[in-house]
Design a protein around this motif. Structure first.
Motif, PDB file in Angstrom:
ATOM      1  N   UNK A  16     119.065 -82.647  23.793  1.00 51.39           N
ATOM      2  CA  UNK A  16     117.262 -82.464  23.173  1.00 51.39           C
ATOM      3  C   UNK A  16     117.946 -82.988  22.205  1.00 51.39           C
ATOM      4  N   UNK A  17     116.886 -84.217  22.087  1.00 55.05           N
ATOM      5  CA  UNK A  17     116.719 -84.986  20.881  1.00 55.05           C
ATOM      6  C   UNK A  17     116.015 -85.126  19.286  1.00 55.05           C
ATOM      7  N   UNK A  18     116.428 -84.788  18.900  1.00 48.93           N
ATOM      8  CA  UNK A  18     115.393 -84.894  17.057  1.00 48.93           C
ATOM      9  C   UNK A  18     115.219 -86.251  15.800  1.00 48.93           C
ATOM     10  N   UNK A  19     114.227 -87.124  15.445  1.00 44.36           N
ATOM     11  CA  UNK A  19     115.021 -87.715  14.797  1.00 44.36           C
ATOM     12  C   UNK A  19     115.590 -87.963  13.608  1.00 44.36           C
ATOM     13  N   UNK A  20     115.372 -86.656  13.181  1.00 41.58           N
ATOM     14  CA  UNK A  20     116.125 -86.328  11.931  1.00 41.58           C
ATOM     15  C   UNK A  20     116.927 -84.797  12.040  1.00 41.58           C
ATOM     16  N   UNK A  21     118.231 -85.266  10.729  1.00 41.79           N
ATOM     17  CA  UNK A  21     118.892 -83.852  10.683  1.00 41.79           C
ATOM     18  C   UNK A  21     117.895 -82.924  10.407  1.00 41.79           C
ATOM     19  N   UNK A  22     116.704 -82.795   9.511  1.00 45.05           N
ATOM     20  CA  UNK A  22     116.594 -81.131   9.590  1.00 45.05           C
ATOM     21  C   UNK A  22     115.672 -80.969  10.878  1.00 45.05           C
ATOM     22  N   UNK A  23     114.990 -81.790  11.461  1.00 48.15           N
ATOM     23  CA  UNK A  23     114.730 -81.344  13.577  1.00 48.15           C
ATOM     24  C   UNK A  23     115.913 -81.128  14.172  1.00 48.15           C
ATOM     25  N   UNK A  24     116.485 -81.610  14.368  1.00 49.57           N
ATOM     26  CA  UNK A  24     117.848 -81.064  14.778  1.00 49.57           C
ATOM     27  C   UNK A  24     118.518 -79.611  14.353  1.00 49.57           C
ATOM     28  N   UNK A  25     118.353 -79.375  13.032  1.00 50.40           N
ATOM     29  CA  UNK A  25     118.894 -78.341  12.698  1.00 50.40           C
ATOM     30  C   UNK A  25     117.604 -77.061  13.024  1.00 50.40           C
ATOM     31  N   UNK A  26     116.552 -77.002  12.795  1.00 52.48           N
ATOM     32  CA  UNK A  26     115.764 -76.420  12.665  1.00 52.48           C
ATOM     33  C   UNK A  26     115.342 -76.632  15.035  1.00 52.48           C
ATOM     34  N   UNK A  27     115.298 -77.018  15.294  1.00 47.16           N
ATOM     35  CA  UNK A  27     114.936 -77.142  16.652  1.00 47.16           C
ATOM     36  C   UNK A  27     116.073 -76.163  17.841  1.00 47.16           C
ATOM     37  N   UNK A  28     117.630 -76.055  17.328  1.00 43.39           N
ATOM     38  CA  UNK A  28     118.392 -75.491  17.462  1.00 43.39           C
ATOM     39  C   UNK A  28     118.501 -74.790  17.556  1.00 43.39           C
ATOM     40  N   UNK A  29     117.746 -74.400  16.053  1.00 44.78           N
ATOM     41  CA  UNK A  29     117.377 -72.336  15.911  1.00 44.78           C
ATOM     42  C   UNK A  29     116.809 -71.848  16.651  1.00 44.78           C
ATOM     43  N   UNK A  30     116.140 -72.507  17.225  1.00 47.45           N
ATOM     44  CA  UNK A  30     114.578 -72.388  17.666  1.00 47.45           C
ATOM     45  C   UNK A  30     115.610 -72.393  19.608  1.00 47.45           C
TER      46      UNK A  30
ATOM     47  N   UNK B 139     118.499 -71.867  19.900  1.00 44.37           N
ATOM     48  CA  UNK B 139     120.190 -70.740  19.735  1.00 44.37           C
ATOM     49  C   UNK B 139     118.020 -69.293  20.267  1.00 44.37           C
ATOM     50  N   UNK B 140     117.659 -68.425  19.280  1.00 42.98           N
ATOM     51  CA  UNK B 140     116.854 -67.411  19.287  1.00 42.98           C
ATOM     52  C   UNK B 140     116.066 -67.179  20.809  1.00 42.98           C
ATOM     53  N   UNK B 141     115.697 -68.321  21.505  1.00 44.54           N
ATOM     54  CA  UNK B 141     114.751 -67.920  22.260  1.00 44.54           C
ATOM     55  C   UNK B 141     115.508 -68.184  23.817  1.00 44.54           C
ATOM     56  N   UNK B 142     116.199 -68.210  24.142  1.00 50.02           N
ATOM     57  CA  UNK B 142     117.537 -68.209  25.073  1.00 50.02           C
ATOM     58  C   UNK B 142     119.258 -68.087  24.214  1.00 50.02           C
ATOM     59  N   UNK B 143     119.288 -68.142  25.995  1.00 44.84           N
ATOM     60  CA  UNK B 143     121.135 -67.581  25.913  1.00 44.84           C
ATOM     61  C   UNK B 143     121.915 -68.111  25.714  1.00 44.84           C
ATOM     62  N   UNK B 144     121.394 -69.794  26.159  1.00 44.37           N
ATOM     63  CA  UNK B 144     122.332 -71.082  26.288  1.00 44.37           C
ATOM     64  C   UNK B 144     123.373 -71.520  25.658  1.00 44.37           C
ATOM     65  N   UNK B 145     124.428 -71.565  25.393  1.00 46.50           N
ATOM     66  CA  UNK B 145     125.125 -72.391  23.981  1.00 46.50           C
ATOM     67  C   UNK B 145     124.789 -73.368  23.479  1.00 46.50           C
ATOM     68  N   UNK B 146     124.647 -73.449  23.002  1.00 44.13           N
ATOM     69  CA  UNK B 146     123.533 -74.724  21.972  1.00 44.13           C
ATOM     70  C   UNK B 146     125.049 -75.409  20.893  1.00 44.13           C
ATOM     71  N   UNK B 147     125.183 -76.864  21.031  1.00 44.29           N
ATOM     72  CA  UNK B 147     125.755 -77.393  19.731  1.00 44.29           C
ATOM     73  C   UNK B 147     124.935 -77.906  19.353  1.00 44.29           C
ATOM     74  N   UNK B 148     125.393 -78.402  17.886  1.00 44.52           N
ATOM     75  CA  UNK B 148     124.239 -79.551  17.066  1.00 44.52           C
ATOM     76  C   UNK B 148     125.382 -80.505  16.387  1.00 44.52           C
ATOM     77  N   UNK B 149     124.823 -81.713  16.378  1.00 45.25           N
ATOM     78  CA  UNK B 149     124.786 -82.796  16.049  1.00 45.25           C
ATOM     79  C   UNK B 149     123.987 -83.829  15.382  1.00 45.25           C
ATOM     80  N   UNK B 150     124.271 -83.786  14.185  1.00 52.86           N
ATOM     81  CA  UNK B 150     123.823 -84.437  13.576  1.00 52.86           C
ATOM     82  C   UNK B 150     124.106 -85.557  12.114  1.00 52.86           C
ATOM     83  N   UNK B 151     125.951 -86.352  12.170  1.00 48.44           N
ATOM     84  CA  UNK B 151     126.686 -86.478  11.284  1.00 48.44           C
ATOM     85  C   UNK B 151     128.093 -86.924  11.941  1.00 48.44           C
TER      86      UNK B 151
END
Length: 330
Positions: A104-118, A120-132
């Motif tokens: 899942x690609x997002x153009x900004x760090x803030x969007x990466x953090x926001x979408x990763x949380x969504x 995680x909250x909506x599914x049982x997938x194991x979610x990794x977040x990378x923005x640095x």
């Protein structure tokens, strides 16, 4: 309370010994049953994003399962939930022990953090977040470990582009590739989104990912067009035809139209007066800064910001009139 074993014993059981359990045994049995019931109650049910999906979100998801699509909806209409639904429907390809992943690609760090949380909250997938940058993720082994650990990778496009270039991640292992704010994918653009599609999404690859794009502005930016967006994403743009369905969930903004006459090039018109005043203000600020600032680097940067602000106000004054320029100034 009399147990089944006790009843059997009373009716006539093995004469070699009583089958009636002791008080201690009965208590132990009851406690054991209670623990099993409690364990069943604690068990978390599977998260199912379909339960809160709107009809148009479900329709978009079904379409996306069969072809690459770009969802064009206004902000607040639930585009991200469509992406979450698509992940859920493709879970047989993404969930472990499968080797494929969702990116899942997002153009900004803030969007990466926001979408990763969504996600995680909506599914049982194991979610990794990378923005640095991270030293541990600069090797093949490091990314191999991440792929073993996570199923959905939420990241900025520059990170994916770099990992694809170094073959840390292979395009064939991505089952679902999601572009948030996908209007950056344009044929004439050098944005990382565009480079990912131009360089790595090739027909000679054995297996290409399903592509899903989301945008509220499909023609945003210089030289942007819907045809360019569709061509580079190998997808088709879709939107909701029944606006009444959208209005049940999202309030449409009220549009107010303000008419103004053309700018006149004479010294007495307000446009000329305000343009001259803005130029004077800019000149005074630059002069004051030059006298009070010894740091040439800081002075150069501040002058650049002032020029940009001045140019923006002049542009609005010429194109949107005095009222538009006044709104921009705030």
């Amino acid at each position: 309370m009399v147990t089944t074993a006790a009843i059997t014993a009373m009716e006539g059981g093995d004469s070699g010994g009583s089958l009636v359990p002791s008080i201690e045994e009965q208590i132990s049995t009851l406690l054991s049953d209670g623990d099993q019931e409690s364990a069943g109650e604690v068990e978390n049910p599977e998260k199912d994003p379909r339960k809160i999906a709107r009809k148009y979100q479900t329709d978009f998801c079904k379409k996306a399962l069969g072809e690459n699509i770009i969802v064009y909806l206004e902000t607040g209409c639930g585009k991200t939930h469509i992406a979450v639904l698509l992940m859920y429907e493709m879970r047989n390809l993404i969930k472990k022990p499968q080797k494929h992943i969702c990116v899942f690609l997002a153009p900004t760090v803030a969007l990466v953090q926001q979408q990763a949380k969504v996600i995680q909250d909506s599914t049982d997938f194991k979610v990794g977040m990378y923005c640095g940058s991270s030293k541990r993720l600069r090797t093949h082994h490091g990314w191999e470990k991440e792929r073993e650990k996570y199923e959905v990778f939420v990241m900025t496009p520059q990170i994916l582009l770099g990992k694809l270039c170094h073959s840390f991640i292979k395009i064939e292992l991505i089952a679902l590739l999601i572009f948030d704010e996908c209007h950056y994918v344009q044929l004439e653009s050098d944005h990382p989104y565009a480079q990912i599609m131009k360089v790595f999404y090739k027909n000679d690859v054995t297996k290409l990912p399903r592509v899903f794009g989301m945008t509220a502005s499909p023609k945003l930016g210089k030289g942007a067009s819907i045809n360019s967006l569709e061509t580079l994403l190998h997808a088709k743009v879709y939107s909701v035809e029944d606006k009444e369905e959208l209005e049940q969930f999202v309030a449409s903004p009220q549009v107010k139209i303000y008419d103004y006459g053309p700018a006149l090039n004479n010294s007495s018109c307000p446009h000329t007066t305000y343009s001259r005043n803005l130029e004077d203000i800019k000149r005074k600020y630059v002069s004051t800064l030059s006298r009070k600032t010894d740091d040439h680097g800081s002075l150069k940067s501040t002058k650049k910001i002032l020029r940009r602000m001045h140019d923006s106000l002049i542009f609005c004054l010429e194109n949107f009139g005095l009222w538009g320029a006044f709104q921009v100034s705030y």
